[in-house]
Design an enzyme around this catalytic site. Structure first.
Site, PDB file in Angstrom:
ATOM      1  CB  VAL A  93      -0.088 -11.793  -6.477  1.00 37.28           C
ATOM      2  CG1 VAL A  93       1.085 -11.499  -7.366  1.00 37.28           C
ATOM      3  CG2 VAL A  93      -0.215 -10.793  -5.333  1.00 37.28           C
TER       4      VAL A  93
ATOM      5  CE1 TYR B 127       4.775  -0.232   4.308  1.00 33.29           C
ATOM      6  CE2 TYR B 127       3.848   0.421   6.424  1.00 33.29           C
ATOM      7  CZ  TYR B 127       4.711   0.656   5.383  1.00 33.29           C
ATOM      8  OH  TYR B 127       5.507   1.763   5.399  1.00 33.29           O
TER       9      TYR B 127
ATOM     10  CE1 TYR C 201       4.074  -5.841   5.421  1.00 35.64           C
ATOM     11  CE2 TYR C 201       5.337  -5.744   7.457  1.00 35.64           C
ATOM     12  CZ  TYR C 201       5.287  -5.774   6.081  1.00 35.64           C
ATOM     13  OH  TYR C 201       6.452  -5.752   5.363  1.00 35.64           O
TER      14      TYR C 201
HETATM   15  N1  LIG Z   1      10.163  -1.233   2.333  1.00 34.19           N
HETATM   16  C1  LIG Z   1      10.315  -1.750   3.540  1.00 34.19           C
HETATM   17  O1  LIG Z   1      10.745  -1.074   4.470  1.00 34.19           O
HETATM   18  C2  LIG Z   1      10.004  -3.209   3.769  1.00 34.19           C
HETATM   19  C3  LIG Z   1      10.373  -3.766   4.995  1.00 34.19           C
HETATM   20  C4  LIG Z   1      10.092  -5.111   5.223  1.00 34.19           C
HETATM   21  C5  LIG Z   1       9.486  -5.879   4.242  1.00 34.19           C
HETATM   22  N2  LIG Z   1       9.136  -5.292   3.060  1.00 34.19           N
HETATM   23  C6  LIG Z   1       8.478  -6.143   2.057  1.00 34.19           C
HETATM   24  O2  LIG Z   1       9.125  -5.975   0.810  1.00 34.19           O
HETATM   25  C7  LIG Z   1       8.168  -6.100  -0.245  1.00 34.19           C
HETATM   26  C8  LIG Z   1       8.220  -4.869  -1.135  1.00 34.19           C
HETATM   27  O3  LIG Z   1       8.054  -3.731  -0.330  1.00 34.19           O
HETATM   28  P1  LIG Z   1       8.169  -2.255  -0.931  1.00 34.19           P
HETATM   29  O4  LIG Z   1       8.456  -1.353   0.200  1.00 34.19           O
HETATM   30  O5  LIG Z   1       9.058  -2.260  -2.109  1.00 34.19           O
HETATM   31  O6  LIG Z   1       6.655  -2.023  -1.371  1.00 34.19           O
HETATM   32  P2  LIG Z   1       6.081  -0.968  -2.444  1.00 34.19           P
HETATM   33  O7  LIG Z   1       4.755  -0.529  -1.908  1.00 34.19           O
HETATM   34  O8  LIG Z   1       7.099   0.074  -2.755  1.00 34.19           O
HETATM   35  O9  LIG Z   1       5.854  -1.887  -3.729  1.00 34.19           O
HETATM   36  C9  LIG Z   1       4.958  -2.965  -3.678  1.00 34.19           C
HETATM   37  C10 LIG Z   1       4.627  -3.368  -5.101  1.00 34.19           C
HETATM   38  O10 LIG Z   1       3.679  -4.430  -5.032  1.00 34.19           O
HETATM   39  C11 LIG Z   1       2.651  -4.173  -5.983  1.00 34.19           C
HETATM   40  N3  LIG Z   1       1.415  -4.820  -5.582  1.00 34.19           N
HETATM   41  C12 LIG Z   1       0.578  -4.505  -4.569  1.00 34.19           C
HETATM   42  N4  LIG Z   1      -0.491  -5.302  -4.557  1.00 34.19           N
HETATM   43  C13 LIG Z   1      -0.329  -6.175  -5.594  1.00 34.19           C
HETATM   44  C14 LIG Z   1      -1.112  -7.236  -6.109  1.00 34.19           C
HETATM   45  N5  LIG Z   1      -2.283  -7.577  -5.550  1.00 34.19           N
HETATM   46  N6  LIG Z   1      -0.655  -7.917  -7.194  1.00 34.19           N
HETATM   47  C15 LIG Z   1       0.527  -7.576  -7.772  1.00 34.19           C
HETATM   48  N7  LIG Z   1       1.305  -6.565  -7.335  1.00 34.19           N
HETATM   49  C16 LIG Z   1       0.876  -5.868  -6.256  1.00 34.19           C
HETATM   50  C17 LIG Z   1       2.525  -2.644  -6.001  1.00 34.19           C
HETATM   51  O11 LIG Z   1       1.868  -2.188  -7.168  1.00 34.19           O
HETATM   52  C18 LIG Z   1       3.980  -2.237  -5.913  1.00 34.19           C
HETATM   53  O12 LIG Z   1       4.576  -2.153  -7.182  1.00 34.19           O
HETATM   54  C19 LIG Z   1       6.801  -6.279   0.425  1.00 34.19           C
HETATM   55  O13 LIG Z   1       6.484  -7.652   0.491  1.00 34.19           O
HETATM   56  C20 LIG Z   1       7.039  -5.717   1.810  1.00 34.19           C
HETATM   57  O14 LIG Z   1       6.170  -6.228   2.767  1.00 34.19           O
HETATM   58  C21 LIG Z   1       9.371  -3.974   2.810  1.00 34.19           C
END
Ligand SMILES: NC(=O)c1ccc[n+]([C@@H]2O[C@H](COP(=O)([O-])OP(=O)(O)OC[C@H]3O[C@@H](n4cnc5c(N)ncnc54)[C@H](O)[C@@H]3O)[C@@H](O)[C@H]2O)c1
Length: 252
Positions: A65, A95, A156
């Site tokens: 992205v 993050y 972050y």
């Molecule tokens: N899990 C949590 O506790 C939590 C809390 C608050 C916010 N979030 C937000 O939710 C979203 C998903 O979090 P998650 O925990 O499922 O993360 P995750 O690490 O499990 O998954 C993230 C996904 O994004 C993909 N990704 C990373 N860089 C990329 C790039 N440059 N282009 C395309 N894809 C890319 C990864 O390959 C992965 O499949 C994120 O935006 C995160 O900041 C998560």
């Protein structure tokens, strides 16, 4: 009974694992044609979707992205194949934890690049299609750390506050085209933690649950329900908003 997203085409970025996988599975369950856009191959998500009776075969796209050519190509391929793009879920995000005094410029730029510039580029690629259709739903993933000021995450938290500003301002510009833009600030959700994370799978619940009003672990499936609602016709008068979904830790 018709399914909630029947006939809709949805792109979920970061759909290979974690929250993105749960969102994609929920859209497929509700009848959407799902596009799994990730920097890694989303085969696990594809298999999960195909295990659901009646789900459409998802399209897998390898997309970074942070690359403008890649996000433009993503939109071009999806429009060419399905004729429309109804929903974009800007979920891809990264993050890592670092005390501010140790936070490098490189780490700062990397997090802002994926979490903020990536969201800008994916959105920029699909808005012309949504404008042409006079219909679109964009849901951006932020974090409740923006309300809490969580330490060791300055880069972050800054990126996720940027997501809120982006959501507010873009919503004003695209409302006239039938496009809504909303954000979700989710709490710590039971997805895989990065290596070395202060809160890992083992100790996460003992830290996360006590400050919640609803003391149970938040799951990606919980968030998927809210994402699905914000992407549905039922939310057509909600835009520019940030919905906090964290079991009642932060009040917004
Ligand atoms: N899990 C949590 O506790 C939590 C809390 C608050 C916010 N979030 C937000 O939710 C979203 C998903 O979090 P998650 O925990 O499922 O993360 P995750 O690490 O499990 O998954 C993230 C996904 O994004 C993909 N990704 C990373 N860089 C990329 C790039 N440059 N282009 C395309 N894809 C890319 C990864 O390959 C992965 O499949 C994120 O935006 C995160 O900041 C998560």
């Amino acid at each position: 009974m018709a399914k909630l997203h029947e006939g809709r085409v949805v792109i979920v970025t970061g759909a290979a694992i974690g929250n993105g996988q749960a969102f994609a599975a929920e859209f497929a369950r509700e009848g959407a044609q799902v596009v799994l856009a990730d920097i890694i191959e989303a085969t696990e998500t594809r298999d999960r979707i195909l295990a659901q009776a009646g789900a459409c075969e998802p399209m897998l796209l390898t997309v970074d992205v942070t690359s403008e050519p890649a996000t433009k190509e993503m939109a071009r391929i999806v429009k060419e194949k399905f004729g429309r793009i109804d929903i974009l879920i800007n979920n891809a995000g990264i993050y890592d934890e670092e005390p501010f005094e140790l936070l490098s410029l490189e780490a700062w730029k990397r997090v802002l690049d994926v979490n903020l510039t990536g969201l800008f580029l994916a959105t920029k690629a699909v808005v012309p299609v949504m404008k042409q259709q006079q219909h679109g739903r964009i849901v951006n993933l932020s974090s409740d750390t923006i309300w809490l000021g969580t330490p060791y995450l300055v880069h972050y938290v800054t990126s996720k506050m940027g997501v809120v500003g982006f959501t507010r301002a873009l919503a004003t510009e695209v409302g006239k085209y039938g496009i809504t833009v909303n954000a979700i600030t989710l709490g710590l959700t039971a997805t895989q933690r990065p290596p070395g994370a202060r809160l890992n799978q083992g100790n996460i619940l003992s830290h996360v649950l006590p400050p919640q009003a609803i003391e149970r672990a938040e799951t990606p499936e919980d968030i998927a329900q809210i994402v699905s609602f914000l992407a549905s016709d039922a939310s057509s008068i909600i835009t520019g908003q940030t919905i906090n979904v964290d079991g009642g830790v932060a009040r917004h």
